[in-house]
Design an enzyme around this catalytic site. Structure first.
Site, PDB file in Angstrom:
ATOM      1  N   LYS A 198      33.353  34.896  33.047  1.00 35.68           N
ATOM      2  CA  LYS A 198      34.079  33.637  32.832  1.00 35.68           C
ATOM      3  C   LYS A 198      35.385  33.894  32.077  1.00 35.68           C
ATOM      4  O   LYS A 198      36.415  33.282  32.386  1.00 35.68           O
ATOM      5  CB  LYS A 198      33.212  32.633  32.091  1.00 35.68           C
ATOM      6  CG  LYS A 198      32.819  33.036  30.683  1.00 35.68           C
ATOM      7  CD  LYS A 198      31.875  32.026  30.064  1.00 35.68           C
ATOM      8  CE  LYS A 198      31.387  32.476  28.696  1.00 35.68           C
ATOM      9  NZ  LYS A 198      30.391  31.552  28.124  1.00 35.68           N
ATOM     10  N   CYS A 269      32.050  13.293  27.855  1.00 36.69           N
ATOM     11  CA  CYS A 269      30.729  13.760  28.283  1.00 36.69           C
ATOM     12  C   CYS A 269      30.213  14.803  27.300  1.00 36.69           C
ATOM     13  O   CYS A 269      30.052  15.984  27.625  1.00 36.69           O
ATOM     14  CB  CYS A 269      30.810  14.331  29.700  1.00 36.69           C
ATOM     15  SG  CYS A 269      29.216  14.451  30.527  1.00 36.69           S
ATOM     16  N   CYS A 276      28.947   7.535  27.634  1.00 42.71           N
ATOM     17  CA  CYS A 276      28.922   6.926  28.966  1.00 42.71           C
ATOM     18  C   CYS A 276      29.575   5.547  28.963  1.00 42.71           C
ATOM     19  O   CYS A 276      30.006   5.063  30.020  1.00 42.71           O
ATOM     20  CB  CYS A 276      27.486   6.824  29.466  1.00 42.71           C
ATOM     21  SG  CYS A 276      26.644   8.424  29.625  1.00 42.71           S
ATOM     22  N   CYS A 287      27.571   8.836  38.748  1.00 37.45           N
ATOM     23  CA  CYS A 287      26.895   9.758  37.834  1.00 37.45           C
ATOM     24  C   CYS A 287      25.415   9.413  37.746  1.00 37.45           C
ATOM     25  O   CYS A 287      25.050   8.389  37.156  1.00 37.45           O
ATOM     26  CB  CYS A 287      27.523   9.720  36.442  1.00 37.45           C
ATOM     27  SG  CYS A 287      26.748  10.897  35.287  1.00 37.45           S
TER      28      CYS A 287
END
Length: 343
Positions: A198, A269, A276, A287
């Site tokens: 990554k 998030c 939310c 979602c």
């Protein structure tokens, strides 16, 4: 006729001759070994043996339903938010460097420091290290610096002792094996101590502007699983999440998805207690993990200001009482996951 002396000393002479031959052979082997060493690179940091980084799945993962609408909705929300990654991410490490090689190296160092560390802490460590090295993060400066000096500069990041060793060894390898510059392939980057896939993909994107794959960190892994983009859900951020995404997400979106979702994960998030109520995805039924905010007497509120007259999006933090009832749908959380950017 066999002479008595020959009969007695013959076997002994043979053994001595055999021993002499073995000694000569051993000395010859040592000489060859020394000669071989003279021909090898003089790097004091042996290259990490790593398997080639997988680039694709045998069977591509199908594209999730409505992914484009979901992606564009998150992109629009992110345009209204200034997240820590926007001002203190690894992309900013090169801003203070004038030399191109130093810009690339400082980006790599920032990524190495960012593992299990919030952006705010990483950014401060990069600045402190630059000051300790005389104003520029260069390969030669790191090689010439004492370990204590590097350690003192970065001792606020996670695993700083190990990272001190990694940075010193990586700098030496870059000088000895890569002409004093950051390499241009994922496999070569992953041969450096302390560098995983990554980090390698992000380093190529930021340092070399090369689109070789997606850098998947905990934010990208968490959010894409919450969105139901992985069937079945993935447990490994690097291989399963990355390879799934790369198999269906258009390649032109690969460089931006990490930055977009990291900022979204830092502000909306969240790993624990996702906001939310601030997200537009639940209202569009995009979602499957959406939930209402759990009842808490006092909580921080992130207010996104969309002012067309303002050149820079603004974020306002306030505190208010929350009396919203919890939803039966809950998200699985990892209490050990840092809420900052942990690459």
């Amino acid at each position: 006729m066999l002479d008595v002396e020959d009969a007695v000393s013959g076997p002994s002479r043979k053994r001595r001759a055999s021993n002499v031959k073995r000694k000569r052979s051993s000395l010859d082997d040592v000489a060859v070994s020394v000669a071989d060493q003279d021909r090898k690179p003089t790097s004091t940091s042996p290259r990490k043996k790593a398997k080639p980084v997988p680039q694709s799945l045998e069977v591509p993962h199908p594209a999730p339903a409505n992914w484009e609408e979901t992606y564009n909705t998150i992109r629009q929300m992110r345009a209204k938010i200034t997240a820590p990654v926007d001002t203190m991410g690894c992309e900013r490490a090169q801003d203070e460097e004038k030399d191109a090689k130093s810009q690339r190296f400082s980006t790599l160092v920032s990524l190495m420091l960012s593992s299990q560390t919030k952006d705010e802490v990483t950014d401060a460590a990069v600045k402190k290290l630059r000051a300790a090295l005389g104003g520029s993060i260069t390969i030669d400066a790191v090689i010439g610096a004492a370990e204590d000096l590097v350690s003192d500069a970065i001792n606020k990041v996670g695993f700083w002792r190990r990272k001190t060793t990694y940075i010193k060894k990586a700098a030496q390898m870059l000088k000895d094996e890569f002409n004093g510059d950051v390499p241009k392939t994922v496999d070569e980057l992953c041969s450096l101590p302390g560098v995983g896939p990554k980090m390698a993909f992000l380093a190529l994107q930021v340092a070399w502007k090369l689109n070789s794959g997606i850098g998947v960190d905990v934010h990208v892994h968490r959010i894409t699983n919450r969105l139901g983009w992985h069937k079945p859900p993935t447990k490994n951020p690097e291989e399963t999440s990355r390879l799934n995404l790369q198999s269906w997400l258009p390649k032109e979106l690969h460089p931006e998805i990490n930055h977009m979702l990291v900022g979204f994960g830092q502000t909306v998030c969240l790993p624990i207690g996702p906001r939310c109520d601030l997200c537009e995805l639940p209202g569009k039924n995009l979602c499957p993990s959406a939930r209402k905010v759990v009842n808490v007497k006092m909580r921080k509120v992130l207010a996104m200001k969309s002012d067309l007259d303002s050149a820079t999006p603004q974020v306002t933090i306030a505190v208010e009482e929350d009396t919203v009832a919890p939803s039966p749908i809950a998200c699985k959380e990892d209490p050990d996951e840092p809420q900052g950017r942990a690459r």
